[in-house]
Design an enzyme around this catalytic site. Structure first.
Site, PDB file in Angstrom:
ATOM      1  N   HIS A 189      -2.821 -10.550  -0.670  1.00  0.00           N
ATOM      2  CA  HIS A 189      -1.719 -10.524  -1.621  1.00  0.00           C
ATOM      3  C   HIS A 189      -1.073  -9.161  -1.466  1.00  0.00           C
ATOM      4  O   HIS A 189      -1.742  -8.136  -1.561  1.00  0.00           O
ATOM      5  CB  HIS A 189      -2.233 -10.708  -3.046  1.00  0.00           C
ATOM      6  CG  HIS A 189      -1.150 -10.536  -4.061  1.00  0.00           C
ATOM      7  ND1 HIS A 189      -1.001  -9.366  -4.761  1.00  0.00           N
ATOM      8  CD2 HIS A 189      -0.164 -11.361  -4.462  1.00  0.00           C
ATOM      9  CE1 HIS A 189       0.044  -9.490  -5.566  1.00  0.00           C
ATOM     10  NE2 HIS A 189       0.560 -10.695  -5.404  1.00  0.00           N
ATOM     11  N   GLU A 193      -5.421 -13.424  -5.952  1.00  0.00           N
ATOM     12  CA  GLU A 193      -4.564 -12.274  -6.237  1.00  0.00           C
ATOM     13  C   GLU A 193      -4.854 -11.671  -7.609  1.00  0.00           C
ATOM     14  O   GLU A 193      -4.535 -10.512  -7.845  1.00  0.00           O
ATOM     15  CB  GLU A 193      -3.088 -12.623  -6.108  1.00  0.00           C
ATOM     16  CG  GLU A 193      -2.511 -13.438  -7.237  1.00  0.00           C
ATOM     17  CD  GLU A 193      -1.028 -13.662  -7.079  1.00  0.00           C
ATOM     18  OE1 GLU A 193      -0.254 -13.032  -7.835  1.00  0.00           O
ATOM     19  OE2 GLU A 193      -0.633 -14.460  -6.209  1.00  0.00           O
ATOM     20  N   GLU A 253      -1.156 -22.342  -4.144  1.00  0.00           N
ATOM     21  CA  GLU A 253      -1.743 -21.077  -4.596  1.00  0.00           C
ATOM     22  C   GLU A 253      -1.806 -20.984  -6.109  1.00  0.00           C
ATOM     23  O   GLU A 253      -0.815 -21.236  -6.796  1.00  0.00           O
ATOM     24  CB  GLU A 253      -0.891 -19.935  -4.042  1.00  0.00           C
ATOM     25  CG  GLU A 253      -1.371 -18.555  -4.376  1.00  0.00           C
ATOM     26  CD  GLU A 253      -0.517 -17.492  -3.699  1.00  0.00           C
ATOM     27  OE1 GLU A 253      -0.460 -16.374  -4.246  1.00  0.00           O
ATOM     28  OE2 GLU A 253       0.094 -17.762  -2.645  1.00  0.00           O
ATOM     29  N   ASP A 285       3.219 -20.932  -4.528  1.00  0.00           N
ATOM     30  CA  ASP A 285       2.489 -20.114  -5.505  1.00  0.00           C
ATOM     31  C   ASP A 285       2.981 -20.505  -6.881  1.00  0.00           C
ATOM     32  O   ASP A 285       4.123 -20.238  -7.242  1.00  0.00           O
ATOM     33  CB  ASP A 285       2.748 -18.629  -5.247  1.00  0.00           C
ATOM     34  CG  ASP A 285       1.956 -17.718  -6.179  1.00  0.00           C
ATOM     35  OD1 ASP A 285       1.318 -18.219  -7.125  1.00  0.00           O
ATOM     36  OD2 ASP A 285       1.990 -16.502  -5.956  1.00  0.00           O
TER      37      ASP A 285
END
Length: 173
Positions: A143, A93, A66, A40
């Site tokens: 998320h 998210e 991500e 991420d």
């Protein structure tokens, strides 16, 4: 060291939050091929930078990359990144509506969508997004970097939704 410690505790999937190749390489070396790594990056790059980085990260067999693009709602740009790499792309998210997730999916911008039950307005909206993801053949992984009610709501949503492969939670810093 952190990835190795998580693997030693039995975690089989670990999310990293680095933005450099050397850290990902070190984590992969530390945990081996038997542990899935997700990365991420929290939206740091232009589309062109994200394409370059995604290609450089391919040898490390990430489960997904991500949120590689700024701004996060640049779904056309994210689709370009997705088309340019063999690594799955995860996003969502930062999205707060079913309509936004529909745009994300229609753009072909993600292999994995990540609605947050607390950001999208609760369980009903989250379930609508789950249905959209299923219909589009896109993996849904919520998320859920929460404690308390947000995590409890996510657990309930996942328990009632077939095909969700992971649930995200903080394992301690």
């Amino acid at each position: 060291r952190a990835a190795a410690a998580m693997a030693e505790h039995g975690y089989t999937a670990i999310k990293l939050h680095q933005t450099d190749v050397a850290s990902v390489a070190a984590a992969r070396e530390a945990v081996g091929a038997g542990v899935e790594l997700m990365l991420d990056t929290n939206c740091p790059w232009t589309v062109e930078e994200a394409v370059r980085m995604a290609r450089r990260l391919e040898p490390y067999a990430l489960r997904w990359l991500e949120e590689p693009v700024w701004p996060p709602e640049d779904y056309a740009g994210l689709a370009r990144v997705r088309a340019a790499t063999t690594t799955s792309i995860a996003s969502g998210e930062n999205e707060a509506t079913l309509f936004g997730f529909r745009e994300l999916v229609q753009a072909g911008a993600a292999d994995v969508v990540q609605p947050s039950v607390t950001k999208v307005g609760g369980l009903l909206e989250w379930k609508k997004i789950a249905t959209l993801a299923t219909a589009a053949g896109v993996t849904l992984v919520p998320h859920s970097y929460y404690f308390g009610p947000g995590l409890a709501a996510t657990l309930h949503a996942v328990a009632s939704t077939p095909g969700v492969p992971y649930i995200e939670f903080g394992a301690g810093e």
